[in-house]
Motif scaffolding. Structure first.
Motif, PDB file in Angstrom:
ATOM      1  N   HIS A  17      42.973  50.970  45.448  1.00  0.00           N
ATOM      2  CA  HIS A  17      43.501  51.164  46.802  1.00  0.00           C
ATOM      3  C   HIS A  17      43.838  52.617  47.114  1.00  0.00           C
ATOM      4  CE1 HIS A  17      43.796  46.800  46.639  1.00  0.00           C
ATOM      5  NE2 HIS A  17      43.798  46.855  47.955  1.00  0.00           N
ATOM      6  N   ASP A  37      35.196  52.798  37.463  1.00  0.00           N
ATOM      7  CA  ASP A  37      36.078  51.641  37.614  1.00  0.00           C
ATOM      8  C   ASP A  37      35.538  50.493  36.764  1.00  0.00           C
ATOM      9  OD1 ASP A  37      38.370  51.023  40.045  1.00  0.00           O
ATOM     10  OD2 ASP A  37      37.636  49.318  38.853  1.00  0.00           O
ATOM     11  N   GLN A 158      48.890  53.167  51.376  1.00  0.00           N
ATOM     12  CA  GLN A 158      47.535  52.626  51.497  1.00  0.00           C
ATOM     13  C   GLN A 158      47.313  52.121  52.915  1.00  0.00           C
ATOM     14  OE1 GLN A 158      48.201  49.475  48.369  1.00  0.00           O
ATOM     15  NE2 GLN A 158      47.204  48.171  49.868  1.00  0.00           N
TER      16      GLN A 158
HETATM   17  N1  NAD Z   1      48.860  51.276  46.624  1.00  0.00           N
HETATM   18  C1  NAD Z   1      49.603  52.273  47.056  1.00  0.00           C
HETATM   19  O1  NAD Z   1      49.918  52.396  48.267  1.00  0.00           O
HETATM   20  C2  NAD Z   1      50.074  53.359  46.097  1.00  0.00           C
HETATM   21  C3  NAD Z   1      50.685  54.496  46.615  1.00  0.00           C
HETATM   22  C4  NAD Z   1      51.115  55.477  45.747  1.00  0.00           C
HETATM   23  C5  NAD Z   1      50.951  55.296  44.374  1.00  0.00           C
HETATM   24  N2  NAD Z   1      50.366  54.168  43.878  1.00  0.00           N
HETATM   25  C6  NAD Z   1      50.187  54.041  42.430  1.00  0.00           C
HETATM   26  O2  NAD Z   1      48.818  54.256  42.178  1.00  0.00           O
HETATM   27  C7  NAD Z   1      48.413  53.474  41.045  1.00  0.00           C
HETATM   28  C8  NAD Z   1      47.214  52.630  41.447  1.00  0.00           C
HETATM   29  O3  NAD Z   1      47.600  51.727  42.463  1.00  0.00           O
HETATM   30  P1  NAD Z   1      46.546  50.947  43.346  1.00  0.00           P
HETATM   31  O4  NAD Z   1      47.314  50.225  44.378  1.00  0.00           O
HETATM   32  O5  NAD Z   1      45.448  51.858  43.768  1.00  0.00           O
HETATM   33  O6  NAD Z   1      45.969  49.923  42.260  1.00  0.00           O
HETATM   34  P2  NAD Z   1      44.584  49.127  42.340  1.00  0.00           P
HETATM   35  O7  NAD Z   1      44.744  47.976  41.425  1.00  0.00           O
HETATM   36  O8  NAD Z   1      44.189  48.918  43.753  1.00  0.00           O
HETATM   37  O9  NAD Z   1      43.542  50.141  41.723  1.00  0.00           O
HETATM   38  C9  NAD Z   1      43.417  50.413  40.353  1.00  0.00           C
HETATM   39  C10 NAD Z   1      41.946  50.412  39.985  1.00  0.00           C
HETATM   40  O10 NAD Z   1      41.837  50.784  38.621  1.00  0.00           O
HETATM   41  C11 NAD Z   1      40.816  50.018  38.027  1.00  0.00           C
HETATM   42  N3  NAD Z   1      41.021  50.084  36.584  1.00  0.00           N
HETATM   43  C12 NAD Z   1      41.978  49.479  35.846  1.00  0.00           C
HETATM   44  N4  NAD Z   1      41.865  49.839  34.547  1.00  0.00           N
HETATM   45  C13 NAD Z   1      40.822  50.710  34.476  1.00  0.00           C
HETATM   46  C14 NAD Z   1      40.222  51.448  33.423  1.00  0.00           C
HETATM   47  N5  NAD Z   1      40.652  51.357  32.161  1.00  0.00           N
HETATM   48  N6  NAD Z   1      39.158  52.237  33.702  1.00  0.00           N
HETATM   49  C15 NAD Z   1      38.686  52.346  34.975  1.00  0.00           C
HETATM   50  N7  NAD Z   1      39.222  51.657  36.020  1.00  0.00           N
HETATM   51  C16 NAD Z   1      40.280  50.854  35.767  1.00  0.00           C
HETATM   52  C17 NAD Z   1      40.949  48.653  38.660  1.00  0.00           C
HETATM   53  O11 NAD Z   1      39.750  47.908  38.561  1.00  0.00           O
HETATM   54  C18 NAD Z   1      41.279  49.044  40.113  1.00  0.00           C
HETATM   55  O12 NAD Z   1      40.122  49.149  40.907  1.00  0.00           O
HETATM   56  C19 NAD Z   1      49.633  52.684  40.610  1.00  0.00           C
HETATM   57  O13 NAD Z   1      50.301  53.371  39.594  1.00  0.00           O
HETATM   58  C20 NAD Z   1      50.467  52.661  41.875  1.00  0.00           C
HETATM   59  O14 NAD Z   1      51.832  52.484  41.590  1.00  0.00           O
HETATM   60  C21 NAD Z   1      49.902  53.202  44.721  1.00  0.00           C
END
Ligand code: NAD
Length: 399
Positions: A17, A37, A158
């Motif tokens: 995301h 990913d 997001q």
């Molecule tokens: N969603 C938000 O609004 C937001 C905002 C700021 C910070 N964050 C932080 O960002 C981080 C990610 O959040 P997100 O919402 O994008 O999560 P998400 O689950 O949407 O995305 C994470 C991605 O990483 C992939 N992934 C997992 N393990 C992997 C690996 N070993 N190798 C390659 N790809 C892998 C997953 O398939 C997924 O597509 C978290 O730490 C979250 O706290 C999120």
């Protein structure tokens, strides 16, 4: 730096995301960017020019960056060996006991260990437990590789991240001033302002930012419950708290404080404080207790056992298709215990159990607004149908 590093960036978790919009923006700024990913379905979608989730302005940018050749996507971690910078933005959930879980980042590092190269810069961007940046630097030192760690937390929301990347200050931190300067140059492609911290300060700053928001929501949710418990109209109180009174301008309205970040980051901070962050734990009890409070309020007015309940909105926030850790599902679970039947609807969430809005409006005996989607702002509920709308999302006459 070796000439074989022919990619500017590899983004681990680049299909996620926040990883995907970030990858898109770097590629749109002309940086050759490889998304890595583990989710093959997302990688296929991205390669075919389709966004796996909703994000403003992203569909056009995805098509543009694929066409320019600046963006690629793969499940193959070996591509790391070609990148000058590696950004890691994978999920960092807490476990079932609300303890920080380090296995995601550890597994990602282990899976790629053979592909790291001397001179690379590894930028942690996930929200991490304080100390994880240092731990990651020790991992590379233990490998005997000169890979330099930086921590640059993600702070966008997001859904609107492509706008926020260009407007929010970026916190940057590293263990070495030269690496900090390199990271600053990288993000200068779009970042308007930088804030420099040490890695542990930056880790705490990110957690405290999210915990602060969570505490604010908890405070107002508790005020809401105090007022509603006495049968009072909280909207009138809230309006008068805020109206032309600058010191209260930042007071949010009540609602479900949920989603993949706020609770788990508050719990990460609680764990870091050796569980002495009592405000954080209290906030969790209040915010997580709100669905139950609302069901209790409804049961005082409606014989739920004989009623078909309808839930409007299942995403964790308005305008989103993301149902991760949405309290709408907790509300659904509670209503399944208390009501005769539960019908749920959402304009964006993909979930086979959902039904069209019209059917919920027609067939439900009592309605609950769980997500304040824009579509509900002008909704007319059939007369006489009780509505429980903690967000005040529906036009006033409905309640
Ligand atoms: N969603 C938000 O609004 C937001 C905002 C700021 C910070 N964050 C932080 O960002 C981080 C990610 O959040 P997100 O919402 O994008 O999560 P998400 O689950 O949407 O995305 C994470 C991605 O990483 C992939 N992934 C997992 N393990 C992997 C690996 N070993 N190798 C390659 N790809 C892998 C997953 O398939 C997924 O597509 C978290 O730490 C979250 O706290 C999120």
């Amino acid at each position: 730096m070796s000439s074989e590093l022919d990619l500017d960036l590899a983004v681990i978790g680049g299909g996620g995301h926040v990883g995907l919009p970030l990858s898109l923006l770097f590629a749109d700024c002309g940086r050759s960017t490889a998304i890595i990913d583990t989710d093959a379905r997302k990688v296929d979608l991205i390669r075919s020019g389709q966004m796996p989730f909703m994000e403003d302005d992203a569909p056009e940018m995805l098509k543009r960056t694929l066409a320019s050749g600046k963006l690629t996507a793969t499940t193959d971690v070996a591509v790391i060996a070609r990148a000058r910078f590696i950004i890691c933005i994978i999920g960092t959930p807490v476990d079932e006991h609300l303890n920080p879980n380090f296995t995601g980042i550890r597994n990602a590092l282990e899976a790629a260990r053979a592909h790291f190269r001397d001179g690379q810069i590894f930028i942690l961007r996930s929200t991490v437990f304080p100390g994880v940046s240092e731990h990651t630097q020790r991992f590379f030192d233990g490998l005997g590789k000169r890979v330099h760690v930086a921590f640059c937390p993600e702070r966008v929301a997001q859904g609107v991240s492509l706008r926020e990347f260009r407007t929010l200050p970026q916190i940057i931190s590293a263990f070495d001033p030269e690496i900090l300067a390199e990271v600053r140059r990288l993000f200068s492609a779009f970042v308007p302002e930088f804030l420099e911290l040490t890695p542990i300060e930056a880790e705490l700053c990110k957690l405290m930012t999210n915990a602060w928001r969570y505490l604010q929501f908890a405070a107002v949710n508790q005020f809401y419950m105090i007022a509603r418990d006495r049968g009072l109209d909280f909207d009138r109180i809230l309006h008068s708290c805020r109206h032309n009174y600058p010191r209260m301008a930042s007071m949010p309205g009540p609602g479900f404080a949920a989603g993949p970040c706020l609770v788990k980051d508050t719990m990460q901070l609680a764990a870091f404080s050796q569980d002495r962050f009592v405000l954080g734990h209290t906030a969790m009890l209040i915010n997580e207790g709100l669905p139950s409070f609302i069901v209790d309020q409804a049961s005082r007015q409606v014989n739920l056992r004989e009623a078909r309940a309808g839930i409007l909105g299942m995403a964790f926030k308005a305008g989103s298709d993301d149902r991760r850790d949405s309290l709408a599902y907790k509300l659904k679970k509670l209503l399944m215990l208390h009501a005769k039947e539960v019908l749920c609807t959402d304009p964006y969430v993909q979930d086979e159990s959902l039904v069209p809005l019209e059917r919920v409006l027609e067939q439900a005996d009592v309605l609950f607004v769980a997500t304040p989607h824009q579509q509900y702002r002008k909704l007319r509920v059939p007369p006489g149908k009780p509505v429980f709308d903690v967000w005040s999302a529906l036009p006033k006459g409905n309640q």
